[in-house]
Enzyme design. Sequence first.
Site, PDB file in Angstrom:
ATOM      1  N   ARG A  37       0.809  -1.215   0.000  1.00  0.00           N
ATOM      2  CA  ARG A  37       0.000   0.000   0.000  1.00  0.00           C
ATOM      3  C   ARG A  37       0.848   1.274   0.000  1.00  0.00           C
ATOM      4  O   ARG A  37       0.469   2.280   0.598  1.00  0.00           O
ATOM      5  CB  ARG A  37      -0.953   0.038   1.210  1.00  0.00           C
ATOM      6  CG  ARG A  37      -2.038  -1.027   1.180  1.00  0.00           C
ATOM      7  CD  ARG A  37      -3.058  -0.694   0.106  1.00  0.00           C
ATOM      8  NE  ARG A  37      -4.164  -1.632   0.102  1.00  0.00           N
ATOM      9  CZ  ARG A  37      -5.252  -1.484   0.845  1.00  0.00           C
ATOM     10  NH1 ARG A  37      -5.383  -0.448   1.622  1.00  0.00           N
ATOM     11  NH2 ARG A  37      -6.210  -2.366   0.773  1.00  0.00           N
ATOM     12  N   ARG A  41      -3.335   6.738  -0.045  1.00  0.00           N
ATOM     13  CA  ARG A  41      -3.715   7.929   0.700  1.00  0.00           C
ATOM     14  C   ARG A  41      -2.665   8.538   1.610  1.00  0.00           C
ATOM     15  O   ARG A  41      -2.843   9.658   2.079  1.00  0.00           O
ATOM     16  CB  ARG A  41      -5.000   7.654   1.491  1.00  0.00           C
ATOM     17  CG  ARG A  41      -6.204   7.711   0.567  1.00  0.00           C
ATOM     18  CD  ARG A  41      -7.443   7.318   1.265  1.00  0.00           C
ATOM     19  NE  ARG A  41      -7.253   5.995   1.835  1.00  0.00           N
ATOM     20  CZ  ARG A  41      -8.148   5.353   2.554  1.00  0.00           C
ATOM     21  NH1 ARG A  41      -9.290   5.928   2.828  1.00  0.00           N
ATOM     22  NH2 ARG A  41      -7.906   4.151   3.021  1.00  0.00           N
ATOM     23  N   ARG A  50      -6.436  11.900  -7.236  1.00  0.00           N
ATOM     24  CA  ARG A  50      -7.719  11.197  -7.119  1.00  0.00           C
ATOM     25  C   ARG A  50      -8.877  12.174  -6.921  1.00  0.00           C
ATOM     26  O   ARG A  50      -9.957  11.986  -7.476  1.00  0.00           O
ATOM     27  CB  ARG A  50      -7.684  10.219  -5.933  1.00  0.00           C
ATOM     28  CG  ARG A  50      -7.022   8.878  -6.210  1.00  0.00           C
ATOM     29  CD  ARG A  50      -7.934   7.933  -6.956  1.00  0.00           C
ATOM     30  NE  ARG A  50      -9.304   8.042  -6.527  1.00  0.00           N
ATOM     31  CZ  ARG A  50      -9.833   7.528  -5.428  1.00  0.00           C
ATOM     32  NH1 ARG A  50      -9.067   6.823  -4.627  1.00  0.00           N
ATOM     33  NH2 ARG A  50     -11.100   7.689  -5.123  1.00  0.00           N
ATOM     34  N   ASP A  86      -6.699  -2.968  -7.506  1.00  0.00           N
ATOM     35  CA  ASP A  86      -7.292  -3.534  -6.294  1.00  0.00           C
ATOM     36  C   ASP A  86      -7.628  -4.989  -6.552  1.00  0.00           C
ATOM     37  O   ASP A  86      -7.865  -5.384  -7.705  1.00  0.00           O
ATOM     38  CB  ASP A  86      -8.550  -2.763  -5.873  1.00  0.00           C
ATOM     39  CG  ASP A  86      -8.919  -3.104  -4.433  1.00  0.00           C
ATOM     40  OD1 ASP A  86      -8.304  -2.512  -3.519  1.00  0.00           O
ATOM     41  OD2 ASP A  86      -9.766  -3.979  -4.226  1.00  0.00           O
ATOM     42  N   TYR A 161     -15.120 -11.458   0.437  1.00  0.00           N
ATOM     43  CA  TYR A 161     -15.855 -10.229   0.091  1.00  0.00           C
ATOM     44  C   TYR A 161     -17.151 -10.552  -0.644  1.00  0.00           C
ATOM     45  O   TYR A 161     -18.193  -9.944  -0.400  1.00  0.00           O
ATOM     46  CB  TYR A 161     -14.991  -9.302  -0.771  1.00  0.00           C
ATOM     47  CG  TYR A 161     -13.958  -8.538   0.039  1.00  0.00           C
ATOM     48  CD1 TYR A 161     -14.355  -7.540   0.935  1.00  0.00           C
ATOM     49  CD2 TYR A 161     -12.604  -8.806  -0.076  1.00  0.00           C
ATOM     50  CE1 TYR A 161     -13.417  -6.849   1.685  1.00  0.00           C
ATOM     51  CE2 TYR A 161     -11.659  -8.118   0.669  1.00  0.00           C
ATOM     52  CZ  TYR A 161     -12.074  -7.140   1.554  1.00  0.00           C
ATOM     53  OH  TYR A 161     -11.158  -6.453   2.297  1.00  0.00           O
TER      54      TYR A 161
HETATM   55  O1  CP3 Z   1       0.250   0.489  -3.148  1.00  0.00           O
HETATM   56  C1  CP3 Z   1      -0.308  -0.608  -3.285  1.00  0.00           C
HETATM   57  O2  CP3 Z   1      -0.187  -1.523  -2.432  1.00  0.00           O
HETATM   58  C2  CP3 Z   1      -1.042  -0.903  -4.580  1.00  0.00           C
HETATM   59  C3  CP3 Z   1      -2.427  -0.811  -4.548  1.00  0.00           C
HETATM   60  C4  CP3 Z   1      -3.353  -1.738  -3.767  1.00  0.00           C
HETATM   61  C5  CP3 Z   1      -4.642  -1.299  -3.411  1.00  0.00           C
HETATM   62  N1  CP3 Z   1      -5.319  -2.356  -2.882  1.00  0.00           N
HETATM   63  C6  CP3 Z   1      -5.146   0.060  -3.633  1.00  0.00           C
HETATM   64  C7  CP3 Z   1      -6.247   0.563  -2.782  1.00  0.00           C
HETATM   65  C8  CP3 Z   1      -3.230  -3.072  -3.381  1.00  0.00           C
HETATM   66  C9  CP3 Z   1      -2.033  -4.018  -3.499  1.00  0.00           C
HETATM   67  C10 CP3 Z   1      -4.495  -3.454  -2.827  1.00  0.00           C
HETATM   68  C11 CP3 Z   1      -4.788  -4.818  -2.361  1.00  0.00           C
HETATM   69  C12 CP3 Z   1      -5.974  -5.045  -1.511  1.00  0.00           C
HETATM   70  N2  CP3 Z   1      -7.216  -4.497  -1.627  1.00  0.00           N
HETATM   71  C13 CP3 Z   1      -6.009  -5.997  -0.470  1.00  0.00           C
HETATM   72  C14 CP3 Z   1      -4.867  -6.874  -0.060  1.00  0.00           C
HETATM   73  C15 CP3 Z   1      -3.877  -6.134   0.763  1.00  0.00           C
HETATM   74  C16 CP3 Z   1      -4.292  -5.844   2.166  1.00  0.00           C
HETATM   75  O3  CP3 Z   1      -4.331  -4.653   2.496  1.00  0.00           O
HETATM   76  O4  CP3 Z   1      -4.583  -6.766   2.918  1.00  0.00           O
HETATM   77  C17 CP3 Z   1      -7.294  -5.962   0.096  1.00  0.00           C
HETATM   78  C18 CP3 Z   1      -7.781  -6.783   1.264  1.00  0.00           C
HETATM   79  C19 CP3 Z   1      -8.059  -5.023  -0.648  1.00  0.00           C
HETATM   80  C20 CP3 Z   1      -9.495  -4.641  -0.453  1.00  0.00           C
HETATM   81  C21 CP3 Z   1      -9.554  -3.188  -0.148  1.00  0.00           C
HETATM   82  N3  CP3 Z   1      -9.605  -2.209  -1.110  1.00  0.00           N
HETATM   83  C22 CP3 Z   1      -9.490  -2.557   1.117  1.00  0.00           C
HETATM   84  C23 CP3 Z   1      -9.448  -3.265   2.442  1.00  0.00           C
HETATM   85  C24 CP3 Z   1      -9.481  -1.168   0.879  1.00  0.00           C
HETATM   86  C25 CP3 Z   1      -9.301  -0.053   1.888  1.00  0.00           C
HETATM   87  C26 CP3 Z   1     -10.523   0.663   2.254  1.00  0.00           C
HETATM   88  C27 CP3 Z   1     -10.155   1.982   2.918  1.00  0.00           C
HETATM   89  O5  CP3 Z   1     -10.590   3.029   2.397  1.00  0.00           O
HETATM   90  O6  CP3 Z   1      -9.466   1.952   3.941  1.00  0.00           O
HETATM   91  C28 CP3 Z   1      -9.554  -0.987  -0.511  1.00  0.00           C
HETATM   92  C29 CP3 Z   1      -9.540   0.304  -1.220  1.00  0.00           C
HETATM   93  C30 CP3 Z   1      -8.190   0.692  -1.704  1.00  0.00           C
HETATM   94  N4  CP3 Z   1      -7.389  -0.118  -2.467  1.00  0.00           N
HETATM   95  C31 CP3 Z   1      -7.557   1.940  -1.531  1.00  0.00           C
HETATM   96  C32 CP3 Z   1      -6.337   1.865  -2.212  1.00  0.00           C
HETATM   97  C33 CP3 Z   1      -5.309   2.948  -2.383  1.00  0.00           C
HETATM   98  C34 CP3 Z   1      -8.120   3.125  -0.748  1.00  0.00           C
HETATM   99  C35 CP3 Z   1      -9.282   3.755  -1.457  1.00  0.00           C
HETATM  100  C36 CP3 Z   1      -9.035   5.145  -1.972  1.00  0.00           C
HETATM  101  O7  CP3 Z   1      -7.892   5.615  -2.120  1.00  0.00           O
HETATM  102  O8  CP3 Z   1     -10.042   5.782  -2.281  1.00  0.00           O
END
Ligand code: CP3
Length: 354
Positions: A37, A41, A50, A86, A161
């Site tokens: 990640r 953000r 974004r 994602d 999910y």
């Molecule tokens: O920098 C990176 O790691 C690359 C991008 C990445 C994202 N999601 C972008 C993202 C990666 C590798 C993921 C994987 C992901 N997504 C996982 C596995 C990794 C982990 O954290 O366990 C999981 C479980 C998800 C599902 C998911 N999508 C979650 C739990 C969330 C967060 C929700 C939140 O707002 O806290 C997302 C949304 C997400 N995916 C964001 C990002 C940058 C945030 C949303 C945003 O920026 O608007």
Amino acid sequence: MPLSPSHPLSDGRTANAPLIRAYRGDRPERTPVWFMRQAGRSLPEYRELRAGGDMLQACLTPELASEITLQPVRRHGVDAGIFFSDIVVPVLLAGVDVRIVAGRGPVIDEPIRTASDVLTLRPLDPEALDPVREAVALTVEQLGSTPLIGFAGAPFTLAAYLVEGGPSKDQLRARSLMHSDPHTWAALLNWCADVTGEFLRAQVEAGASAAQLFDSWIGSVSQHDYLRRVAPHSKRALGHLRGLDVPRVHFGLGTDRILTDIAALGVDAVGIDWRLPLDEASAVFGDGMPLQGNIDPALLDAPWPVLAAHVDSVLERGKKAPAHVVNLGHGVPPETDPEVLTRLVRYIHGELPD
Ligand code: CP3
């Protein structure tokens, strides 16, 4: 079909990068580091780009996804980019109505809970992955000798999910389905394995130099159920990479009980969460498995000497493994000060005095 001759691993750009050498079991002079990640953000330049736009739409806009992937590489000097996308992107591309709710995660208004729900799931049209291929190609063009890591969600985490309809504490509904209707469960996990496997393959074919499978929520499953009801599907997902010689990495939370089963998936390196010291993890593998991890994200806002001492301990314990890629034990929390991450990279690269 092997990697194309113009792939960064074939044409010499990334084959000797510290990250790739470490995943293959070597100890390069510079210890490689990247952060799960790292894009997102915690970076003001990400928030600006974004600016209220839809997260999944951003993932499918090649120029935007590519730029967001590059931001943390430029800023922190990490040893890898991780593709901005994602785990639910392939699910969306296969036609499931999923959205990301900020601060919560993926939400599916019509969860998949019965045999007839599973029958509605369609295979992924290979052309739907074109924006992913395009974004990866644009990104690796810019990355030069820095490898791009492609990633995908593991079938269990994706299914969690889909069945729950959103994030859940211990994936109770998903685990209930596993036991009450094993055939439907198997059909669902096979579908997840195929869409996620094709998503991963598309990234690697388009230029990613490593592939990481995220099984974030696997910690809620017993070893017995993992072996019988989950691992064969994770293996099927990774099977989509057949013929492509890139390092395969597995990461999950709470994997202490299933580490040897994870190794049996045929991966080259294993990510460890912040709770299990790397020397203990390494012992489980007979000190034969390259490890990735595992700085505790909770320490990122500790005073620098406290964080640095923790990092020293992670590096020291990591020496038990044949190779070590430094990372966090889970993702970067959104409120992290990005300057701390930059300082960590310099420290791990030996560019800072203690
Ligand atoms: O920098 C990176 O790691 C690359 C991008 C990445 C994202 N999601 C972008 C993202 C990666 C590798 C993921 C994987 C992901 N997504 C996982 C596995 C990794 C982990 O954290 O366990 C999981 C479980 C998800 C599902 C998911 N999508 C979650 C739990 C969330 C967060 C929700 C939140 O707002 O806290 C997302 C949304 C997400 N995916 C964001 C990002 C940058 C945030 C949303 C945003 O920026 O608007």
